[in-house]
Design an enzyme around this catalytic site. Structure first.
Site, short mmCIF file in Angstrom:
data_model
loop_
_atom_site.label_atom_id
_atom_site.label_comp_id
_atom_site.label_asym_id
_atom_site.label_seq_id
_atom_site.Cartn_x
_atom_site.Cartn_y
_atom_site.Cartn_z
N CYS A 135 6.72 -2.82 38.45
CA CYS A 135 5.83 -3.90 37.99
C CYS A 135 6.56 -5.23 37.87
CB CYS A 135 5.19 -3.53 36.66
SG CYS A 135 6.38 -3.36 35.32
N ASP A 178 8.40 -6.21 35.37
CA ASP A 178 8.53 -6.68 33.99
C ASP A 178 9.98 -6.53 33.49
OD1 ASP A 178 5.90 -7.20 34.13
OD2 ASP A 178 5.23 -5.59 32.82
N CYS A 220 3.89 -7.18 30.56
CA CYS A 220 2.48 -6.94 30.22
C CYS A 220 2.30 -6.82 28.70
CB CYS A 220 2.03 -5.65 30.90
SG CYS A 220 2.73 -4.19 30.12
N CYS A 269 5.60 1.37 30.00
CA CYS A 269 5.93 0.09 29.35
C CYS A 269 6.77 0.34 28.10
CB CYS A 269 4.66 -0.67 29.00
SG CYS A 269 3.44 -0.66 30.33
FE1 FES Z 1 5.24 -3.41 33.53
FE2 FES Z 1 3.85 -2.73 31.44
S1 FES Z 1 3.12 -3.03 33.44
S2 FES Z 1 5.99 -2.90 31.60
#
Ligand code: FES
Length: 145
Positions: A35, A37, A60, A104
């Site tokens: 993702c 992140d 997110c 996450c």
């Molecule tokens: Fe990447 Fe939540 S979608 S940490």
């Protein structure tokens, strides 16, 4: 039922311990390649106790809520206890996360471990390497969940 619990929404909209500790004793940064992140955790440690903790998360809502809850769970706690914090415990403290958002919370567990490892490395403290698995492998594992 709502997708996210009230606690997730609370920690997302009003995250605790956001920021940076300039003279941190340990800093951990981890990311999820899928993702994109990124989570960064700063620890201030005195006598093996986490006296302060801050985080910066570029991610997110679930990652932000997980970071916020995780920092609350380890603040004032000994390092040994912080090392035992699992992503499942973080998710439970948030009254659950949707299954596809559990990864996450893994970032929070990994970032704390990375920050503690950084503290040990910086201070030449011996530690059990098996307690610090490679985050890349963990990430892979989380993606399979
Ligand atoms: Fe990447 Fe939540 S979608 S940490």
């Amino acid at each position: 039922m709502a997708l996210y619990s009230d606690k997730v929404m609370d920690h997302f909209t009003n995250p605790r311990n956001v920021g940076k500790i300039e003279d941190a004793d340990g800093v951990g940064e981890v990311g999820n390649a899928v993702c994109g992140d990124i989570m960064k955790i700063y620890l201030k440690i005195e006598n093996d106790i986490i006296v302060d903790v801050k985080f910066n998360t570029f991610g997110c809502g679930s990652a932000i809520a997980s970071s916020s809850m995780a920092t609350e769970l380890i603040k004032g706690k000994p390092l040994s206890q912080a090392l035992e914090l699992t992503n499942k415990a973080v998710a439970e403290a948030l009254d659950g996360l949707p299954a596809h958002k559990m990864h996450c919370s893994v970032l929070a567990e990994e970032a704390i471990r990375a920050a503690i490892k950084d503290y040990y490395d910086r201070h030449g403290i011996e530690y059990d390497k098996s307690k610090f698995p490679d985050p890349a492998e963990e990430e892979h594992k989380a993606d399979e969940d």
